[in-house]
Scaffold this active site. Structure first.
Site, PDB file in Angstrom:
ATOM      1  N   HIS A  72       0.847  -1.202   0.000  1.00  0.00           N
ATOM      2  CA  HIS A  72       0.000   0.000   0.000  1.00  0.00           C
ATOM      3  C   HIS A  72       0.883   1.252   0.000  1.00  0.00           C
ATOM      4  O   HIS A  72       1.747   1.388   0.858  1.00  0.00           O
ATOM      5  CB  HIS A  72      -0.927   0.027   1.222  1.00  0.00           C
ATOM      6  CG  HIS A  72      -2.139  -0.836   1.068  1.00  0.00           C
ATOM      7  ND1 HIS A  72      -3.264  -0.690   1.839  1.00  0.00           N
ATOM      8  CD2 HIS A  72      -2.399  -1.856   0.212  1.00  0.00           C
ATOM      9  CE1 HIS A  72      -4.181  -1.566   1.476  1.00  0.00           C
ATOM     10  NE2 HIS A  72      -3.681  -2.296   0.494  1.00  0.00           N
ATOM     11  N   PRO A 292      -3.998   0.990  18.663  1.00  0.00           N
ATOM     12  CA  PRO A 292      -3.754   0.474  17.300  1.00  0.00           C
ATOM     13  C   PRO A 292      -3.975   1.497  16.193  1.00  0.00           C
ATOM     14  O   PRO A 292      -3.686   1.236  15.034  1.00  0.00           O
ATOM     15  CB  PRO A 292      -4.740  -0.688  17.180  1.00  0.00           C
ATOM     16  CG  PRO A 292      -5.713  -0.525  18.275  1.00  0.00           C
ATOM     17  CD  PRO A 292      -5.071   0.274  19.332  1.00  0.00           C
ATOM     18  N   LYS A 296       1.154   0.573  15.039  1.00  0.00           N
ATOM     19  CA  LYS A 296       2.551   0.547  15.471  1.00  0.00           C
ATOM     20  C   LYS A 296       2.930  -0.635  16.369  1.00  0.00           C
ATOM     21  O   LYS A 296       4.108  -0.944  16.512  1.00  0.00           O
ATOM     22  CB  LYS A 296       2.870   1.846  16.242  1.00  0.00           C
ATOM     23  CG  LYS A 296       2.845   3.076  15.372  1.00  0.00           C
ATOM     24  CD  LYS A 296       3.947   3.039  14.347  1.00  0.00           C
ATOM     25  CE  LYS A 296       3.713   4.007  13.210  1.00  0.00           C
ATOM     26  NZ  LYS A 296       4.250   3.529  11.956  1.00  0.00           N
ATOM     27  N   TYR A 384       3.741   7.264   9.689  1.00  0.00           N
ATOM     28  CA  TYR A 384       2.923   6.064   9.463  1.00  0.00           C
ATOM     29  C   TYR A 384       3.764   4.924   8.871  1.00  0.00           C
ATOM     30  O   TYR A 384       3.644   3.774   9.302  1.00  0.00           O
ATOM     31  CB  TYR A 384       1.750   6.392   8.523  1.00  0.00           C
ATOM     32  CG  TYR A 384       0.694   5.303   8.476  1.00  0.00           C
ATOM     33  CD1 TYR A 384       0.795   4.244   7.575  1.00  0.00           C
ATOM     34  CD2 TYR A 384      -0.398   5.303   9.354  1.00  0.00           C
ATOM     35  CE1 TYR A 384      -0.156   3.232   7.541  1.00  0.00           C
ATOM     36  CE2 TYR A 384      -1.351   4.292   9.328  1.00  0.00           C
ATOM     37  CZ  TYR A 384      -1.219   3.267   8.415  1.00  0.00           C
ATOM     38  OH  TYR A 384      -2.158   2.259   8.384  1.00  0.00           O
TER      39      TYR A 384
HETATM   40  P1  FAS Z   1       2.270 -10.603  22.329  1.00  0.00           P
HETATM   41  O1  FAS Z   1       1.330 -10.206  23.436  1.00  0.00           O
HETATM   42  O2  FAS Z   1       1.777 -10.759  20.945  1.00  0.00           O
HETATM   43  O3  FAS Z   1       2.965 -12.000  22.719  1.00  0.00           O
HETATM   44  C1  FAS Z   1       3.358 -12.285  24.043  1.00  0.00           C
HETATM   45  C2  FAS Z   1       3.328 -13.790  24.214  1.00  0.00           C
HETATM   46  O4  FAS Z   1       3.823 -14.107  25.524  1.00  0.00           O
HETATM   47  C3  FAS Z   1       1.921 -14.346  24.134  1.00  0.00           C
HETATM   48  O5  FAS Z   1       1.859 -15.406  23.197  1.00  0.00           O
HETATM   49  C4  FAS Z   1       1.641 -14.850  25.563  1.00  0.00           C
HETATM   50  O6  FAS Z   1       0.854 -16.020  25.577  1.00  0.00           O
HETATM   51  C5  FAS Z   1       3.027 -15.124  26.065  1.00  0.00           C
HETATM   52  N1  FAS Z   1       3.151 -15.053  27.533  1.00  0.00           N
HETATM   53  C6  FAS Z   1       2.572 -14.158  28.362  1.00  0.00           C
HETATM   54  N2  FAS Z   1       2.943 -14.416  29.630  1.00  0.00           N
HETATM   55  C7  FAS Z   1       3.780 -15.496  29.599  1.00  0.00           C
HETATM   56  C8  FAS Z   1       4.489 -16.231  30.571  1.00  0.00           C
HETATM   57  N3  FAS Z   1       4.398 -15.910  31.871  1.00  0.00           N
HETATM   58  N4  FAS Z   1       5.245 -17.274  30.178  1.00  0.00           N
HETATM   59  C9  FAS Z   1       5.334 -17.598  28.852  1.00  0.00           C
HETATM   60  N5  FAS Z   1       4.688 -16.948  27.875  1.00  0.00           N
HETATM   61  C10 FAS Z   1       3.919 -15.899  28.253  1.00  0.00           C
HETATM   62  N6  FAS Z   1      -0.932  -3.849  16.750  1.00  0.00           N
HETATM   63  C11 FAS Z   1      -0.989  -3.270  15.539  1.00  0.00           C
HETATM   64  O7  FAS Z   1       0.046  -2.822  15.035  1.00  0.00           O
HETATM   65  N7  FAS Z   1      -2.205  -3.188  14.860  1.00  0.00           N
HETATM   66  C12 FAS Z   1      -3.366  -3.713  15.386  1.00  0.00           C
HETATM   67  O8  FAS Z   1      -4.411  -3.643  14.782  1.00  0.00           O
HETATM   68  C13 FAS Z   1      -3.338  -4.341  16.651  1.00  0.00           C
HETATM   69  N8  FAS Z   1      -4.467  -4.902  17.189  1.00  0.00           N
HETATM   70  C14 FAS Z   1      -4.388  -5.502  18.431  1.00  0.00           C
HETATM   71  C15 FAS Z   1      -5.521  -6.095  19.023  1.00  0.00           C
HETATM   72  C16 FAS Z   1      -5.442  -6.699  20.288  1.00  0.00           C
HETATM   73  C17 FAS Z   1      -6.681  -7.336  20.914  1.00  0.00           C
HETATM   74  C18 FAS Z   1      -4.225  -6.704  20.983  1.00  0.00           C
HETATM   75  C19 FAS Z   1      -4.125  -7.328  22.380  1.00  0.00           C
HETATM   76  C20 FAS Z   1      -3.089  -6.128  20.415  1.00  0.00           C
HETATM   77  C21 FAS Z   1      -3.165  -5.540  19.123  1.00  0.00           C
HETATM   78  N9  FAS Z   1      -2.043  -4.973  18.504  1.00  0.00           N
HETATM   79  C22 FAS Z   1      -2.086  -4.382  17.291  1.00  0.00           C
HETATM   80  C23 FAS Z   1      -0.795  -4.989  19.160  1.00  0.00           C
HETATM   81  C24 FAS Z   1      -0.183  -6.348  18.939  1.00  0.00           C
HETATM   82  O9  FAS Z   1      -0.103  -6.611  17.575  1.00  0.00           O
HETATM   83  C25 FAS Z   1       1.129  -6.369  19.666  1.00  0.00           C
HETATM   84  O10 FAS Z   1       1.851  -5.176  19.434  1.00  0.00           O
HETATM   85  C26 FAS Z   1       1.984  -7.539  19.273  1.00  0.00           C
HETATM   86  O11 FAS Z   1       1.245  -8.692  19.489  1.00  0.00           O
HETATM   87  C27 FAS Z   1       3.237  -7.459  20.130  1.00  0.00           C
HETATM   88  O12 FAS Z   1       3.881  -8.670  20.052  1.00  0.00           O
HETATM   89  P2  FAS Z   1       4.641  -9.261  21.322  1.00  0.00           P
HETATM   90  O13 FAS Z   1       5.441  -8.212  21.948  1.00  0.00           O
HETATM   91  O14 FAS Z   1       5.264 -10.522  20.852  1.00  0.00           O
HETATM   92  O15 FAS Z   1       3.488  -9.559  22.407  1.00  0.00           O
HETATM   93  C1  PHB Z   2      -5.889  -3.887  10.940  1.00  0.00           C
HETATM   94  O1  PHB Z   2      -6.131  -4.719  11.846  1.00  0.00           O
HETATM   95  O2  PHB Z   2      -6.005  -4.160   9.736  1.00  0.00           O
HETATM   96  C2  PHB Z   2      -5.434  -2.510  11.327  1.00  0.00           C
HETATM   97  C3  PHB Z   2      -5.517  -2.126  12.667  1.00  0.00           C
HETATM   98  C4  PHB Z   2      -5.096  -0.859  13.033  1.00  0.00           C
HETATM   99  C5  PHB Z   2      -4.600   0.000  12.048  1.00  0.00           C
HETATM  100  C6  PHB Z   2      -4.504  -0.405  10.726  1.00  0.00           C
HETATM  101  C7  PHB Z   2      -4.931  -1.679  10.363  1.00  0.00           C
HETATM  102  O3  PHB Z   2      -4.185   1.244  12.411  1.00  0.00           O
END
Ligand code: FAS
Ligand code: PHB
Length: 389
Positions: A72, A292, A296, A384
């Site tokens: 994009h 979100p 980022k 962005y």
């Molecule tokens: P994560 O939280 O992905 O991974 C951490 C891992 O550690 C998990 O698998 C967990 O099970 C494990 N863990 C936790 N405690 C533990 C323990 N005691 N022992 C062992 N393992 C353990 N970001 C975007 O850029 N765009 C989005 O649209 C977006 N939407 C999101 C929606 C939701 C509902 C959430 C919660 C986050 C969203 N995010 C989004 C942010 C998300 O993408 C995070 O930035 C990304 O998952 C970060 O990755 P990690 O740092 O690996 O953490």
């Molecule tokens: C997506 O989940 O596609 C998404 C979420 C947040 C953004 C952009 C895309 O800012």
């Protein structure tokens, strides 16, 4: 068992760090509390900065992303029933890739399995020990048996609700937080996206976002109250509200379908300073959270991993600790830029409780300014697509 780097958490941060270190012949052991299936079914991020794309390629997991991802070169902002395009290429010389976090984690798990890397999932009672000594270790239980992993370093990649950050004594860490007074209700539907590029919409009734995963998988969000539950929203109510908040020229083209996923995510900004404590290094959501809106979260996890990987590589190759010593400051400098941008996008596009008509006009006027100013579009595009590592 003994390894060089123990990694806590098998989300994108932990998986990518494990993959990069293994390809550099640095031994790792990754401990994840959930099952691999559970981690992979979580629907989260969708937008990859180009730095993330290049890092995934460097990690040897870019093949399916390059084949299936969508490049994009812009996105749309909308307000007052009008939308305009922010041209990333023209304004920043860069672009982003649309490729879901779900797919990134699948590709990483696949690669680690092929490399026979040590990945322990469904681990319980995970504990970190002696992190400020030269001999840290991790203990965990699996199938009721206690295990111990001795290592040189521990990477805390266990997300916001993990244990790693809590290993830093409260008096040694400074936390910054802003909790936003709304959430995002997200829907995934097997329908063609309403727009070929993302549409971020400001509306007096609340924010809306039209996104996608592929030409037949759409991702939509609307701002909702924190009191709402996903089951409070019927499919029709969701689609009607989304139509109402998107500009007419967009919502007229909306193709709806039964959601295959519907959930509400809260929004917060959070930073933990420091991201290092002895031989424990925090990466990703374990150290910081962004709303979100700026896409980022996942991308910051990748840049943290990039910095920590380069530092560990230097340490093992040349017994040189200077990048390790600089890790927290280097990572936090980039984190705060993304925290600020995500806060700015969230404040610009959402309807806050008790927001006055004056404040609505201020938001609309700023969006109108971006529409008419190349300089303003350069600032938005540069943030962005992601600041350089
Ligand atoms: P994560 O939280 O992905 O991974 C951490 C891992 O550690 C998990 O698998 C967990 O099970 C494990 N863990 C936790 N405690 C533990 C323990 N005691 N022992 C062992 N393992 C353990 N970001 C975007 O850029 N765009 C989005 O649209 C977006 N939407 C999101 C929606 C939701 C509902 C959430 C919660 C986050 C969203 N995010 C989004 C942010 C998300 O993408 C995070 O930035 C990304 O998952 C970060 O990755 P990690 O740092 O690996 O953490
Ligand atoms: C997506 O989940 O596609 C998404 C979420 C947040 C953004 C952009 C895309 O800012």
């Amino acid at each position: 068992m003994r390894t060089q780097v123990a990694i806590i958490g098998g989300g994108p941060a932990g998986l990518l760090l494990a993959q990069l270190l293994n390809r550099a012949n640095i031994a790792t052991a990754l401990i994840e509390r959930q099952s691999r299936h559970y981690v992979q079914k979580r629907i989260r991020a969708g937008v990859l900065e180009w730095g993330t794309v290049e890092t995934l390629r460097k990690a040897g997991v870019g093949k399916r992303m390059d084949a299936e991802g969508l490049i994009h070169e812009g996105c749309y902002l909308a307000a007052q029933n009008r939308r305009f395009r922010v041209d990333f290429k023209k304004s920043s010389g860069n672009r982003v890739m649309i490729y879901g976090q779900t797919e990134v984690t699948k590709d990483l798990y696949e690669a680690l399995e092929q490399a026979s890397a040590e990945v322990i999932d469904e681990a319980s009672a995970v504990e970190l020990h002696d992190v400020v000594t030269e001999k840290p270790f991790v203990t965990y239980q699996k199938f009721g048996v206690e295990h111990r992993i001795d290592c040189d370093f521990i990477a805390g990649c266990d997300g916001f609700h993990g244990i790693s950050r809590l290993m830093i004594p409260l008096e040694q860490r400074k936390e910054f937080e802003r909790v936003y007074p709304f959430g995002w209700l997200g829907v995934l539907s097997e329908t063609p996206p309403v727009s070929h590029e993302l549409v971020y919409a400001n509306h007096a009734r609340g924010f809306a976002l039209a996104s996608m995963r592929n030409p037949n998988l759409s991702r939509y969000y609307i701002q909702v109250s924190l009191e709402d539950k996903a089951e409070d929203w019927s499919d029709d109510a969701f689609w009607d509200e989304l139509r109402c908040r998107l500009p007419t020229e967009v919502s007229e083209a909306l193709i709806t379908g039964p959601p295959i996923e519907k959930s509400i995510a809260p929004l917060r900004s959070f930073v933990c300073e420091t991201m290092r404590w002895g031989n424990l290094f925090l990466c990703g959501d374990a150290a910081h959270i962004v709303p979100p809106t700026g896409a980022k979260g996942l991308n910051l996890a990748v840049s943290d991993v990039h910095y920590l990987f380069e530092a560990l590589k230097l340490r093992y190759a040349a017994h040189d600790d200077h990048l390790l010593d600089q890790y927290s400051a280097t990572a936090l400098a980039r984190v705060w830029k993304a925290i600020r941008f995500s806060w700015w996008m969230t404040t610009l596009l959402h309807r806050f409780p008790q927001q006055t008509d004056f404040e609505q006009r201020i938001q609309e006027s700023e969006i109108d300014y971006i529409a008419t100013s190349q300089a303003a579009q350069c600032v938005m595009a540069e943030n962005y697509v992601g600041s350089p590592y």
